[in-house]
Enzyme design. Sequence first.
Site, PDB file in Angstrom:
ATOM      1  CD  GLU A 174      -6.148  -0.534   2.091  1.00  0.00           C
ATOM      2  OE1 GLU A 174      -6.762  -0.838   1.063  1.00  0.00           O
ATOM      3  OE2 GLU A 174      -5.579  -1.374   2.814  1.00  0.00           O
ATOM      4  NE  ARG A 213      -3.673  -2.416  -0.001  1.00  0.00           N
ATOM      5  CZ  ARG A 213      -3.401  -3.554  -0.643  1.00  0.00           C
ATOM      6  NH1 ARG A 213      -2.272  -3.675  -1.334  1.00  0.00           N
ATOM      7  NH2 ARG A 213      -4.218  -4.573  -0.594  1.00  0.00           N
ATOM      8  CB  SER A 258      -9.448  -3.376   3.231  1.00  0.00           C
ATOM      9  OG  SER A 258      -9.710  -4.652   2.702  1.00  0.00           O
TER      10      SER A 258
END
Length: 307
Positions: free
Chosen positions: A302, A182, A232
């Site tokens: 996130e 990420r 998510s």
Amino acid sequence: MSESDTAREPLVWRLRAIVGEDNVRADEPMSDHTTFKVGGPADLYVVPESASEVRDVLLACEEAGVDCFVLGRGSDLLVSDEGYRGVIVAVGDGLMGVSVDGTEMTCQAGVDLREASEMACELGLSGLEFACGIPGSVGGACFMNAGAYGGCVADVLKCVRVLAPDGSMDVVEASELDMGYRKSRVASDGLIVLSATFGLERGEPERIRATMDDLMSRREEKQPLDLPSAGSTFKRPEGHFAGKLIMDAGLQGYRVGGAEVSRKHAGFVVNVGGATASDVHAVIEHVQDEVERQFGVRLEPEVRFLG
């Protein structure tokens, strides 16, 4: 006309000269442009349709001293109920070109990653199967090195064409992007992806489709795809799984207003109906605090916050 309307009028005229009158909208509700389906109005919403228009729009905002934010598909974004005091530069609505050269597929930043996966399948090109259910733009996927089910953008990305903070355009090889879980130099260096080239492999469309169908079936079985969310909500903490920590903390089903920790998958915060950005934010903060209190692990969102 209010004082703020008067102050932004010269910028509005300049932006219209760059992208056309129909591609500049005032007080645009951001709930229409995020997968959470929440968020107040942006002062201005601008849709550039080429790389040069993106550059010129950002330059105009900089010279006017007005904040701006480059938006893809809004799939990882929580915009405040008050909205955004600045210019949303919506590449997800304008940069939509795709070209194929042998086994290389080049997609402009606004192309939906799922659609790129579908096109690759139809062309008998393998490598993007993992992306068949990821609801983001190609640009956003490069920004965060999006991934799922053992695959990620870094596995197939060959290079990106980017706009740097100084206004220059350049092609950067994937090997120079420092892509990890990420993260990427796109995010850390403030680069704006204009297009991405994926290096794929020849494959049988039927086999590619079977893999994609299997991945989508697994997604539908485990994830709350029927409700608005940003996927998510939290990054995977080292040595743990966010969803399991949240479930073990007894937070599955925890709700504030119309926002709830999904009862189907604890790693998702969902809009069960009528949620506000404040509701979503309150759920995220409570989950962070409780998981940290019980297990000593601080979950990192996130989701990105704007406004």
